[in-house]
Scaffold this motif. Structure first.
Motif, PDB file in Angstrom:
ATOM      1  N   SER A 130       0.870  -1.174   0.000  1.00  0.00           N
ATOM      2  CA  SER A 130       0.000   0.000   0.000  1.00  0.00           C
ATOM      3  C   SER A 130       0.905   1.221   0.000  1.00  0.00           C
ATOM      4  O   SER A 130       1.867   1.280   0.775  1.00  0.00           O
ATOM      5  N   TYR A 131       0.636   2.182  -0.891  1.00  0.00           N
ATOM      6  CA  TYR A 131       1.467   3.377  -0.901  1.00  0.00           C
ATOM      7  C   TYR A 131       0.622   4.619  -1.166  1.00  0.00           C
ATOM      8  O   TYR A 131      -0.466   4.547  -1.740  1.00  0.00           O
ATOM      9  N   TYR A 132       1.128   5.752  -0.708  1.00  0.00           N
ATOM     10  CA  TYR A 132       0.549   7.041  -1.062  1.00  0.00           C
ATOM     11  C   TYR A 132       1.675   8.053  -1.163  1.00  0.00           C
ATOM     12  O   TYR A 132       2.785   7.830  -0.639  1.00  0.00           O
ATOM     13  N   GLN A 133       1.405   9.177  -1.854  1.00  0.00           N
ATOM     14  CA  GLN A 133       2.453  10.154  -2.132  1.00  0.00           C
ATOM     15  C   GLN A 133       2.031  11.562  -1.747  1.00  0.00           C
ATOM     16  O   GLN A 133       0.844  11.902  -1.785  1.00  0.00           O
ATOM     17  N   ALA A 134       3.029  12.367  -1.384  1.00  0.00           N
ATOM     18  CA  ALA A 134       2.819  13.773  -1.029  1.00  0.00           C
ATOM     19  C   ALA A 134       4.082  14.547  -1.406  1.00  0.00           C
ATOM     20  O   ALA A 134       5.139  13.944  -1.640  1.00  0.00           O
ATOM     21  N   PRO A 135       4.009  15.872  -1.465  1.00  0.00           N
ATOM     22  CA  PRO A 135       5.177  16.661  -1.874  1.00  0.00           C
ATOM     23  C   PRO A 135       6.222  16.856  -0.776  1.00  0.00           C
ATOM     24  O   PRO A 135       7.249  17.495  -1.013  1.00  0.00           O
ATOM     25  N   SER A 136       5.984  16.310   0.419  1.00  0.00           N
ATOM     26  CA  SER A 136       6.948  16.441   1.512  1.00  0.00           C
ATOM     27  C   SER A 136       6.725  15.318   2.515  1.00  0.00           C
ATOM     28  O   SER A 136       5.652  14.692   2.542  1.00  0.00           O
ATOM     29  N   VAL A 137       7.720  15.079   3.363  1.00  0.00           N
ATOM     30  CA  VAL A 137       7.564  14.084   4.425  1.00  0.00           C
ATOM     31  C   VAL A 137       6.502  14.547   5.418  1.00  0.00           C
ATOM     32  O   VAL A 137       5.689  13.748   5.901  1.00  0.00           O
ATOM     33  N   ALA A 138       6.489  15.850   5.708  1.00  0.00           N
ATOM     34  CA  ALA A 138       5.459  16.389   6.602  1.00  0.00           C
ATOM     35  C   ALA A 138       4.068  16.142   6.017  1.00  0.00           C
ATOM     36  O   ALA A 138       3.124  15.807   6.749  1.00  0.00           O
ATOM     37  N   GLY A 139       3.956  16.291   4.696  1.00  0.00           N
ATOM     38  CA  GLY A 139       2.675  16.029   4.039  1.00  0.00           C
ATOM     39  C   GLY A 139       2.256  14.580   4.162  1.00  0.00           C
ATOM     40  O   GLY A 139       1.069  14.275   4.340  1.00  0.00           O
ATOM     41  N   LEU A 140       3.227  13.666   4.088  1.00  0.00           N
ATOM     42  CA  LEU A 140       2.925  12.252   4.286  1.00  0.00           C
ATOM     43  C   LEU A 140       2.373  12.002   5.690  1.00  0.00           C
ATOM     44  O   LEU A 140       1.391  11.269   5.868  1.00  0.00           O
ATOM     45  N   LEU A 141       3.011  12.607   6.679  1.00  0.00           N
ATOM     46  CA  LEU A 141       2.588  12.384   8.066  1.00  0.00           C
ATOM     47  C   LEU A 141       1.232  13.028   8.352  1.00  0.00           C
ATOM     48  O   LEU A 141       0.409  12.459   9.083  1.00  0.00           O
ATOM     49  N   ASP A 142       0.993  14.200   7.775  1.00  0.00           N
ATOM     50  CA  ASP A 142      -0.326  14.834   7.923  1.00  0.00           C
ATOM     51  C   ASP A 142      -1.407  13.954   7.306  1.00  0.00           C
ATOM     52  O   ASP A 142      -2.489  13.781   7.877  1.00  0.00           O
ATOM     53  N   ALA A 143      -1.103  13.401   6.127  1.00  0.00           N
ATOM     54  CA  ALA A 143      -2.073  12.528   5.457  1.00  0.00           C
ATOM     55  C   ALA A 143      -2.310  11.269   6.273  1.00  0.00           C
ATOM     56  O   ALA A 143      -3.446  10.782   6.375  1.00  0.00           O
ATOM     57  N   GLN A 144      -1.258  10.747   6.864  1.00  0.00           N
ATOM     58  CA  GLN A 144      -1.403   9.544   7.681  1.00  0.00           C
ATOM     59  C   GLN A 144      -2.328   9.789   8.867  1.00  0.00           C
ATOM     60  O   GLN A 144      -3.190   8.954   9.191  1.00  0.00           O
ATOM     61  N   ALA A 145      -2.185  10.954   9.513  1.00  0.00           N
ATOM     62  CA  ALA A 145      -3.057  11.294  10.639  1.00  0.00           C
ATOM     63  C   ALA A 145      -4.516  11.392  10.193  1.00  0.00           C
ATOM     64  O   ALA A 145      -5.433  10.938  10.891  1.00  0.00           O
ATOM     65  N   GLU A 146      -4.735  11.966   9.021  1.00  0.00           N
ATOM     66  CA  GLU A 146      -6.087  12.085   8.489  1.00  0.00           C
ATOM     67  C   GLU A 146      -6.653  10.707   8.127  1.00  0.00           C
ATOM     68  O   GLU A 146      -7.847  10.436   8.346  1.00  0.00           O
ATOM     69  N   MET A 147      -5.820   9.850   7.597  1.00  0.00           N
ATOM     70  CA  MET A 147      -6.262   8.492   7.265  1.00  0.00           C
ATOM     71  C   MET A 147      -6.715   7.736   8.505  1.00  0.00           C
ATOM     72  O   MET A 147      -7.716   7.006   8.479  1.00  0.00           O
ATOM     73  N   GLN A 148      -6.000   7.900   9.589  1.00  0.00           N
ATOM     74  CA  GLN A 148      -6.370   7.212  10.825  1.00  0.00           C
ATOM     75  C   GLN A 148      -7.772   7.605  11.275  1.00  0.00           C
ATOM     76  O   GLN A 148      -8.535   6.772  11.785  1.00  0.00           O
ATOM     77  N   LYS A 149      -8.135   8.851  11.044  1.00  0.00           N
ATOM     78  CA  LYS A 149      -9.487   9.297  11.393  1.00  0.00           C
ATOM     79  C   LYS A 149     -10.524   8.676  10.458  1.00  0.00           C
ATOM     80  O   LYS A 149     -11.553   8.184  10.898  1.00  0.00           O
ATOM     81  N   ARG A 150     -10.227   8.698   9.162  1.00  0.00           N
ATOM     82  CA  ARG A 150     -11.213   8.258   8.179  1.00  0.00           C
ATOM     83  C   ARG A 150     -11.354   6.736   8.119  1.00  0.00           C
ATOM     84  O   ARG A 150     -12.379   6.230   7.680  1.00  0.00           O
ATOM     85  N   PHE A 151     -10.321   6.023   8.572  1.00  0.00           N
ATOM     86  CA  PHE A 151     -10.383   4.565   8.569  1.00  0.00           C
ATOM     87  C   PHE A 151     -10.793   4.005   9.932  1.00  0.00           C
ATOM     88  O   PHE A 151     -10.731   2.787  10.140  1.00  0.00           O
ATOM     89  N   ALA A 152     -11.236   4.851  10.812  1.00  0.00           N
ATOM     90  CA  ALA A 152     -11.502   4.427  12.190  1.00  0.00           C
ATOM     91  C   ALA A 152     -12.719   3.517  12.324  1.00  0.00           C
ATOM     92  O   ALA A 152     -12.842   2.793  13.312  1.00  0.00           O
ATOM     93  N   ASP A 153     -13.621   3.529  11.378  1.00  0.00           N
ATOM     94  CA  ASP A 153     -14.892   2.806  11.526  1.00  0.00           C
ATOM     95  C   ASP A 153     -15.002   1.592  10.599  1.00  0.00           C
ATOM     96  O   ASP A 153     -16.084   1.266  10.126  1.00  0.00           O
ATOM     97  N   ARG A 154     -13.909   0.891  10.377  1.00  0.00           N
ATOM     98  CA  ARG A 154     -13.967  -0.257   9.482  1.00  0.00           C
ATOM     99  C   ARG A 154     -14.483  -1.520  10.168  1.00  0.00           C
ATOM    100  O   ARG A 154     -14.804  -2.499   9.511  1.00  0.00           O
TER     101      ARG A 154
END
Length: 249
Positions: free
Chosen positions: A86-110
């Motif tokens: 599984s992979y995702y991309q962003a223009p910076s490492v900080a962007g990757l980590l911000d996206a990861q935090a958002e993913m944790q919220k959106r994937f919380a109800d699986r």
């Protein structure tokens, strides 16, 4: 008059040089957060179903919102013990980590799907790669080949130089000829022992393997000093073949 003409030529050259530098500076960085899963072979289809039905809409929405640049899900065809990526991309490492935090919220109800996924793919390795070069703007094929290199860390920047100057044009030639759909070269940022990642795709695995065989002969020909030096720096590697199941864009 000659002085005026010379002055104009110099000014034009300066403007052109500044324009090229500005274009190079504006070229966006791309970082990839890749998770390599170890999975129970008997349950892999269930994991693929979860990703396609529950995860893909969330990832696609995050691309639309500009939170990530793209994402993908790959399945093992041939190679080592990793079964899924599984992979995702962003223009910076900080962007990757911000996206990861958002993913944790959106994937919380699986619910049960989350438990099933964790039971089937119960171990993984994470890497963050920086994309150094590649066939920008080219669509990737459905068959992928990844070469994970172990390199002499004191000389790996030299390996990047060799790849950019001597090897990238060879890959570009194969894309132009239709033998490959795309290629990429990425450097290690965070993760395990692999220091460099070379990827290529084609329409199918037979086409991909045929192109790779030709590439190896050309890259490491007896008279190729660049190939010899590159191999001396990054002389150990692991190969994987992947089926690219999902990708956006």
């Amino acid at each position: 008059m000659s002085i005026i003409r010379n002055t104009i030529v110099i000014l034009v050259l300066c403007v052109l040089a500044s324009t090229v530098q500005a274009q190079e500076a504006e070229e966006p960085s791309v970082f990839t957060y890749a998770t390599y899963f170890y999975c129970d072979v008997n349950g892999q289809d269930r994991v693929d179903e979860i990703v396609k039905t529950m995860d893909a809409p969330i990832y696609d929405q995050m691309v639309k919102e500009g939170l990530i640049m793209g994402w993908g899900w790959l399945s093992h065809h041939t190679g080592g013990k990793w079964r899924r990526i599984s992979y995702y991309q962003a223009p910076s490492v900080a962007g990757l980590l911000d996206a990861q935090a958002e993913m944790q919220k959106r994937f919380a109800d699986r619910g049960d799907a989350d438990r099933d996924f964790g039971a089937i793919c119960n171990a993984h390795e994470d890497y963050i790669w920086e994309v150094e070069s590649g066939s920008s703007g080219k669509e990737r094929g459905k068959a992928g080949f990844s070469v994970y290199y172990r390199c002499d860390e004191s000389k790996e920047e030299r390996a990047d130089e060799i790849f950019a100057k001597d090897l990238a044009p060879v890959f570009d030639k194969y894309v132009a000829a239709g033998k490959l759909s795309s290629w990429g070269w990425s450097s290690h940022w965070v993760g395990g022992a692999f220091r460099r990642l070379q990827t290529m795709t084609a329409s199918d695995h037979k086409t991909l393997l045929a192109a790779r065989a030709e590439l190896i002969d050309e890259m490491y020909a007896d008279e190729s000093e660049a190939g010899k030096e590159f191999n001396a720096i990054c002389g150990s590697h692991s190969d994987y073949m992947w089926d690219i199941e999902l990708e956006t864009p």
